[in-house]
Design a protein around this motif. Structure first.
Motif, PDB file in Angstrom:
ATOM      1  N   ALA A  97       0.846  -1.186   0.000  1.00 32.29           N
ATOM      2  CA  ALA A  97       0.000   0.000   0.000  1.00 32.29           C
ATOM      3  C   ALA A  97       0.893   1.252   0.000  1.00 32.29           C
ATOM      4  CB  ALA A  97      -0.894  -0.010   1.245  1.00 32.29           C
ATOM      5  N   PRO A  98       0.493   2.298  -0.700  1.00 32.68           N
ATOM      6  CA  PRO A  98      -0.794   2.454  -1.394  1.00 32.68           C
ATOM      7  C   PRO A  98      -0.761   2.039  -2.877  1.00 32.68           C
ATOM      8  CG  PRO A  98       0.354   4.539  -1.377  1.00 32.68           C
ATOM      9  CD  PRO A  98       1.253   3.562  -0.654  1.00 32.68           C
ATOM     10  N   LEU A  99       0.388   1.557  -3.384  1.00 29.75           N
ATOM     11  CA  LEU A  99       0.499   1.274  -4.814  1.00 29.75           C
ATOM     12  C   LEU A  99      -0.116  -0.056  -5.200  1.00 29.75           C
ATOM     13  CD1 LEU A  99       4.164   2.508  -5.428  1.00 29.75           C
ATOM     14  CD2 LEU A  99       2.025   3.742  -5.825  1.00 29.75           C
ATOM     15  N   GLY A 100      -0.010  -1.055  -4.337  1.00 31.19           N
ATOM     16  CA  GLY A 100      -0.538  -2.371  -4.642  1.00 31.19           C
ATOM     17  C   GLY A 100       0.453  -3.236  -5.395  1.00 31.19           C
ATOM     18  N   VAL A 101       0.024  -4.453  -5.718  1.00 27.33           N
ATOM     19  CA  VAL A 101       0.883  -5.456  -6.372  1.00 27.33           C
ATOM     20  C   VAL A 101       0.118  -6.096  -7.515  1.00 27.33           C
ATOM     21  CG1 VAL A 101       2.128  -7.642  -6.079  1.00 27.33           C
ATOM     22  CG2 VAL A 101       2.160  -5.931  -4.253  1.00 27.33           C
ATOM     23  N   ASN A 102       0.772  -6.218  -8.643  1.00 31.88           N
ATOM     24  CA  ASN A 102       0.234  -6.935  -9.799  1.00 31.88           C
ATOM     25  C   ASN A 102       0.432  -8.424  -9.553  1.00 31.88           C
ATOM     26  OD1 ASN A 102      -0.167  -8.158 -12.361  1.00 31.88           O
ATOM     27  ND2 ASN A 102       0.373  -6.256 -13.396  1.00 31.88           N
ATOM     28  N   LEU A 103      -0.604  -9.103  -9.061  1.00 36.21           N
ATOM     29  CA  LEU A 103      -0.480 -10.513  -8.709  1.00 36.21           C
ATOM     30  C   LEU A 103      -0.417 -11.410  -9.938  1.00 36.21           C
ATOM     31  CD1 LEU A 103      -2.873 -10.878  -5.643  1.00 36.21           C
ATOM     32  CD2 LEU A 103      -0.379 -10.760  -5.658  1.00 36.21           C
ATOM     33  N   MET A 104      -0.976 -10.979 -11.047  1.00 44.86           N
ATOM     34  CA  MET A 104      -0.893 -11.797 -12.258  1.00 44.86           C
ATOM     35  C   MET A 104       0.546 -11.931 -12.703  1.00 44.86           C
ATOM     36  SD  MET A 104      -2.793 -13.595 -14.206  1.00 44.86           S
ATOM     37  CE  MET A 104      -2.317 -14.616 -15.594  1.00 44.86           C
ATOM     38  N   ARG A 478      -6.391   3.847   5.993  1.00 44.24           N
ATOM     39  CA  ARG A 478      -5.018   3.941   6.492  1.00 44.24           C
ATOM     40  C   ARG A 478      -4.366   2.563   6.500  1.00 44.24           C
ATOM     41  NH1 ARG A 478      -3.038   9.132   6.695  1.00 44.24           N
ATOM     42  NH2 ARG A 478      -4.802  10.530   7.052  1.00 44.24           N
ATOM     43  N   THR A 479      -3.057   2.555   6.682  1.00 43.95           N
ATOM     44  CA  THR A 479      -2.310   1.297   6.621  1.00 43.95           C
ATOM     45  C   THR A 479      -1.634   0.997   7.949  1.00 43.95           C
ATOM     46  OG1 THR A 479      -0.251   2.360   5.881  1.00 43.95           O
ATOM     47  CG2 THR A 479      -1.827   1.699   4.176  1.00 43.95           C
ATOM     48  N   LEU A 480      -1.348  -0.277   8.129  1.00 43.22           N
ATOM     49  CA  LEU A 480      -0.602  -0.754   9.288  1.00 43.22           C
ATOM     50  C   LEU A 480       0.838  -0.971   8.849  1.00 43.22           C
ATOM     51  CD1 LEU A 480      -1.793  -3.386  11.835  1.00 43.22           C
ATOM     52  CD2 LEU A 480       0.484  -3.550  10.871  1.00 43.22           C
ATOM     53  N   VAL A 481       1.757  -0.211   9.409  1.00 48.24           N
ATOM     54  CA  VAL A 481       3.160  -0.233   8.984  1.00 48.24           C
ATOM     55  C   VAL A 481       3.968  -1.027  10.006  1.00 48.24           C
ATOM     56  CG1 VAL A 481       5.173   1.144   8.342  1.00 48.24           C
ATOM     57  CG2 VAL A 481       2.860   2.040   7.945  1.00 48.24           C
ATOM     58  N   THR A 482       4.516  -2.142   9.600  1.00 42.60           N
ATOM     59  CA  THR A 482       5.330  -2.947  10.511  1.00 42.60           C
ATOM     60  C   THR A 482       6.720  -2.345  10.647  1.00 42.60           C
ATOM     61  OG1 THR A 482       6.034  -4.404   8.698  1.00 42.60           O
ATOM     62  CG2 THR A 482       4.088  -5.060   9.969  1.00 42.60           C
ATOM     63  N   VAL A 483       7.305  -2.534  11.813  1.00 43.35           N
ATOM     64  CA  VAL A 483       8.674  -2.094  12.095  1.00 43.35           C
ATOM     65  C   VAL A 483       9.509  -3.337  12.388  1.00 43.35           C
ATOM     66  CG1 VAL A 483      10.141  -0.673  13.573  1.00 43.35           C
ATOM     67  CG2 VAL A 483       7.802   0.076  13.054  1.00 43.35           C
ATOM     68  N   PRO A 484      10.489  -3.674  11.512  1.00 46.06           N
ATOM     69  CA  PRO A 484      10.827  -3.020  10.244  1.00 46.06           C
ATOM     70  C   PRO A 484       9.766  -3.277   9.186  1.00 46.06           C
ATOM     71  CG  PRO A 484      12.086  -5.028  10.501  1.00 46.06           C
ATOM     72  CD  PRO A 484      11.341  -4.836  11.797  1.00 46.06           C
ATOM     73  N   SER A 500      -4.497 -14.485   9.603  1.00 46.81           N
ATOM     74  CA  SER A 500      -5.617 -13.991  10.404  1.00 46.81           C
ATOM     75  C   SER A 500      -6.848 -13.650   9.571  1.00 46.81           C
ATOM     76  CB  SER A 500      -5.198 -12.737  11.178  1.00 46.81           C
ATOM     77  OG  SER A 500      -4.958 -11.659  10.277  1.00 46.81           O
ATOM     78  N   GLY A 501      -6.631 -13.363   8.265  1.00 47.13           N
ATOM     79  CA  GLY A 501      -7.745 -12.909   7.446  1.00 47.13           C
ATOM     80  C   GLY A 501      -8.183 -11.494   7.787  1.00 47.13           C
ATOM     81  N   ALA A 502      -7.355 -10.748   8.517  1.00 49.78           N
ATOM     82  CA  ALA A 502      -7.682  -9.369   8.889  1.00 49.78           C
ATOM     83  C   ALA A 502      -7.718  -8.489   7.642  1.00 49.78           C
ATOM     84  CB  ALA A 502      -6.664  -8.839   9.895  1.00 49.78           C
ATOM     85  N   GLY A 503      -8.433  -7.374   7.745  1.00 48.24           N
ATOM     86  CA  GLY A 503      -8.671  -6.548   6.568  1.00 48.24           C
ATOM     87  C   GLY A 503      -7.747  -5.361   6.409  1.00 48.24           C
ATOM     88  N   PHE A 504      -6.631  -5.314   7.110  1.00 48.74           N
ATOM     89  CA  PHE A 504      -5.759  -4.145   7.000  1.00 48.74           C
ATOM     90  C   PHE A 504      -4.897  -4.229   5.743  1.00 48.74           C
ATOM     91  CE2 PHE A 504      -3.467  -7.240   9.647  1.00 48.74           C
ATOM     92  CZ  PHE A 504      -2.265  -7.344   8.961  1.00 48.74           C
ATOM     93  N   SER A 505      -4.390  -3.081   5.327  1.00 46.69           N
ATOM     94  CA  SER A 505      -3.391  -2.993   4.259  1.00 46.69           C
ATOM     95  C   SER A 505      -2.060  -2.628   4.894  1.00 46.69           C
ATOM     96  CB  SER A 505      -3.792  -1.931   3.236  1.00 46.69           C
ATOM     97  OG  SER A 505      -5.040  -2.244   2.648  1.00 46.69           O
ATOM     98  N   PHE A 506      -0.968  -2.994   4.214  1.00 48.45           N
ATOM     99  CA  PHE A 506       0.356  -2.709   4.767  1.00 48.45           C
ATOM    100  C   PHE A 506       1.323  -2.337   3.648  1.00 48.45           C
ATOM    101  CE2 PHE A 506      -0.114  -7.201   3.917  1.00 48.45           C
ATOM    102  CZ  PHE A 506       1.024  -7.538   3.213  1.00 48.45           C
ATOM    103  N   PRO A 507       2.237  -1.414   3.913  1.00 45.78           N
ATOM    104  CA  PRO A 507       3.260  -1.079   2.930  1.00 45.78           C
ATOM    105  C   PRO A 507       4.302  -2.202   2.843  1.00 45.78           C
ATOM    106  CG  PRO A 507       2.966   0.685   4.539  1.00 45.78           C
ATOM    107  CD  PRO A 507       2.288  -0.527   5.080  1.00 45.78           C
ATOM    108  N   PHE A 560       3.289   9.121   2.562  1.00 44.69           N
ATOM    109  CA  PHE A 560       3.259   8.288   1.345  1.00 44.69           C
ATOM    110  C   PHE A 560       2.539   6.972   1.625  1.00 44.69           C
ATOM    111  CE2 PHE A 560       5.139   4.874  -1.204  1.00 44.69           C
ATOM    112  CZ  PHE A 560       4.845   5.339  -2.479  1.00 44.69           C
ATOM    113  N   TRP A 561       2.830   6.375   2.748  1.00 42.82           N
ATOM    114  CA  TRP A 561       2.208   5.086   3.094  1.00 42.82           C
ATOM    115  C   TRP A 561       0.767   5.240   3.577  1.00 42.82           C
ATOM    116  CZ3 TRP A 561       7.142   4.079   6.371  1.00 42.82           C
ATOM    117  CH2 TRP A 561       8.154   3.559   5.551  1.00 42.82           C
ATOM    118  N   ARG A 562       0.313   6.492   3.821  1.00 47.27           N
ATOM    119  CA  ARG A 562      -0.998   6.743   4.437  1.00 47.27           C
ATOM    120  C   ARG A 562      -1.132   5.921   5.717  1.00 47.27           C
ATOM    121  NH1 ARG A 562      -4.388   9.776   2.229  1.00 47.27           N
ATOM    122  NH2 ARG A 562      -6.145   8.840   3.366  1.00 47.27           N
ATOM    123  N   ALA A 563      -0.126   6.066   6.544  1.00 50.49           N
ATOM    124  CA  ALA A 563       0.009   5.224   7.736  1.00 50.49           C
ATOM    125  C   ALA A 563      -1.050   5.552   8.773  1.00 50.49           C
ATOM    126  CB  ALA A 563       1.401   5.392   8.326  1.00 50.49           C
TER     127      ALA A 563
END
Length: 634
Positions: A97-104, A478-484, A500-507, A560-563
């Protein structure tokens, strides 16, 4: 071509003979029992190879390749969201996040994840991952067993030995270290089967339709396997036609017609997914630096893989790019056995010569752009060098061409075992000829018997995630930013989300995406200043003095990360040092549910003021954003 393939050194039963044998009430149960025993052996073997994953349950981690295991847990969970209508099939905004990933473009494996979605919901993605490995290994061996019996040998024992090598050979066990999409090759024998049927006159529409549908399904299992299968079939059919040209002239027209039907059908169904892969958001070209240079060492063909009875870890480290790419380790006894069998018994057959040519071509391709021998670079260019910059082929990891050798070697081993079974029991001198030959086969194969995959027990997902506490700190959008930051070395964000199947996004995350320069690729996102700072401290760097410039960099990254929150798990490397640093940067964090969390939503606003220092020694002191009190959960 099928008729020609069946006309070898031995007298093969006719269709009438097979019909009479099928009608024999005593033979049918015997054949069913033999097949059931073979399939059960394959299944038991796959369970034993993956036993560590079963033993450790949801926290089981592959010691040799944690990042890829976590990535596939992520896409297996993503398949659940796709099936539920909560996610698009070929793209995710949950990771990076926030750009996303091309999984294909990153092996989304929807062809595996969607059928396994109910199991993922019930038992979690780790269970689905383990089941997928078992079904991949056992299913691939079973499919090749069917193929070898249909096209290559009459003996069920010979087919079983050859198929076991196809499904549990060195390359497959190596790929089981985190690459379930590579071990799931059970469609490949059917692709080859229908490729062989392209020459049937008057069946272009039917055969082409079946082949096209198989291509589509395989594309959603593993596109690279599909590409290698197509190249291998092209080399094999070309070589076979050249060796038997007068007999194959009439096959050209039906082959082209069938291929045309398959291409039209497959192209129509795959048009949008392929457009997304190559031209959609976060698409890229080629591979990250280094990956395209992975080639097989010349000495690896005669060596044993590390996860085998004859393996030597020190040798494999010298000769293989990593533990998941030991694709060419066949062992010198097997090579010697096949050399003896081909030269002494099998060479006169056109199919055998074609198999040898196909194996030689892909062995040379597997060595990549430059030939290495014994870990040393030689002056010899690799056969792959002229092809590695061509479209599509620029995304190929050359060492994986070595996986094409397993079906080639498996077929040759099956033929060898069948020849041995037809030898006289004793030679003219009274030697037990057949037993000696069986002993040679055993000596060649026993060192390659696979060992269980090394595993260890990973950390549990923190209660902060599993109990939903994160929702109080991460507002919508907003996003959940892990450290590191989540990456191939620190996969917490991906693992938490998947398990967990939680609905958060992360950078961040572990994936392949576009690099800084147009037309390039990189693992993960291009690093940002805060990302580099945290990563360097984890690796042991001295903690720098907090400065205003450092805070400005953090503020820019948070925006940038919309943390919504920074989260440090208690068990992270150098957790105490990182906790003190982040406290100095944004204020004191909150210890809750196995993590330390710093609410930073206000700091990530575009017009938010810079974070204030936690120490009164610097100007601008005041109440730091985010205190030690837990906000209400809800």
């Amino acid at each position: 071509m099928k008729t020609e393939i069946q006309e070898w050194h031995r007298v093969r039963t006719t269709s009438a003979d097979r019909s009479r044998r099928a009608r024999n009430p005593a033979d049918q149960p015997r054949r069913i029992n033999a097949t059931a025993l073979v399939l059960a052996t394959f299944l038991v073997g796959a369970v034993l190879v993956t036993w560590g994953l079963w033993r450790e349950g949801s926290r089981a981690m592959l010691s040799a390749n944690v990042p890829d295991q976590v990535f596939f847990q992520f896409v297996l969970r993503h398949a659940v969201d796709v099936l539920a209508g909560d996610a698009t099939p070929f793209f995710t905004s949950q990771m990076n996040a926030p750009l996303g990933v091309n999984l294909m473009a990153n092996t989304v494996v929807l062809g595996l994840g969607i059928p396994l979605a109910p199991l993922t919901v019930l038992g979690g993605p780790q269970l689905s991952f383990t089941v997928l490995l078992v079904l991949g290994l056992a299913g691939t061996a079973a499919a090749w067993y069917w193929f070898l019996l249909r096209h290559v040998v009459s003996s069920r024992a010979a087919a079983a030995v050859g198929a076991a090598l196809c499904g549990f050979g060195p390359g497959m066990i190596s790929q089981a270290n985190g690459h379930p999409n590579w071990t799931a090759q059970f469609l490949v024998p059917f692709l080859v089967h229908w490729a062989l049927r392209m020459a049937e006159p008057g069946r272009a529409l039917r055969n082409g339709a079946v082949l096209g549908l198989l291509v589509v399904v395989q594309a959603f299992v593993n596109e690279e396997v599909l590409l290698y299968t197509a190249l291998a079939c092209a080399v094999f059919l070309t070589a076979y036609a050249a060796l038997t040209w007068p007999a194959q002239r009439a096959a050209i027209r039906p082959v082209l017609a069938t291929a045309g039907v398959a291409a039209v059908l497959g192209g129509a169904l795959l048009a949008y997914p392929l457009w997304t892969q190559f031209f959609g958001p976060q698409s890229f070209r080629g591979l990250p630096p280094g990956a395209s240079a992975y080639g097989a060492d010349l000495a690896s063909f005669a060596a044993f893989p590390r996860l085998s009875l004859g393996g030597n870890v020190d040798v494999t480290r010298l000769l293989a790019p990593n533990a998941a790419e030991e694709n060419t380790f066949l062992g010198w006894p097997l090579l010697a056995l096949l050399g003896l069998a081909v030269a002494g018994w099998l060479w006169r057959q056109a199919l055998v010569r074609t198999l040898v040519v196909t194996g030689a071509v892909f062995a040379l391709f597997a060595m990549g752009r430059q030939v290495f021998a014994g870990g040393e670079r030689t002056a010899l260019p690799g056969l792959w060098r002229p092809f590695n910059h061509l479209p599509l082929l620029e995304s190929v990891v050359p060492v994986r061409f070595g996986l094409v050798l397993l079906p080639v070697v498996g077929a040759l081993v099956a033929l060898t075992v069948e020849v041995v079974a037809r030898l006289p029991r004793q030679s003219a001198q009274g030697l037990p000829l057949r037993r000696l030959a069986y002993a040679l086969v055993g000596l060649a194969l026993v060192p390659l018997l696979p060992l269980p995959l090394p595993t260890h027990r990973g950390p549990a997902v923190p209660r902060f995630v599993t109990e939903g506490t994160w929702r109080a700190y991460v507002p919508a959008g907003r996003t959940l930013v892990t450290v590191p930051l989540t990456s191939n070395e620190h996969s917490e964000g991906m693992r938490w989300w998947a398990q967990s199947g939680a609905g958060f996004s992360f950078p961040g995350g572990y994936f392949i995406g576009p690099g800084r320069q147009p037309g390039t690729a990189t693992f993960g996102p291009p690093p940002r200043p805060t990302d580099l700072l945290f990563a360097s401290i984890v690796k042991g760097a001295k903690v720098p003095k907090v400065t205003g410039r450092m805070r400005d960099g953090l503020l820019a990254d948070l925006r940038f990360w919309r943390a919504g929150a920074l989260v440090l798990p208690d068990g992270a490397p150098r957790a105490d040092v990182l906790r003190e640093l982040v406290d100095d940067l944004v204020g004191d964090g909150v210890r809750t549910g196995g993590v330390t969390v710093w609410p930073v939503s206000e700091l990530a606003e575009v017009d938010a003021p810079a974070p204030v220092p936690a120490s009164a020694e610097e100007p601008g002191t005041g109440t730091p954003p985010g205190g030690r009190e837990d906000p209400p959960v809800g």
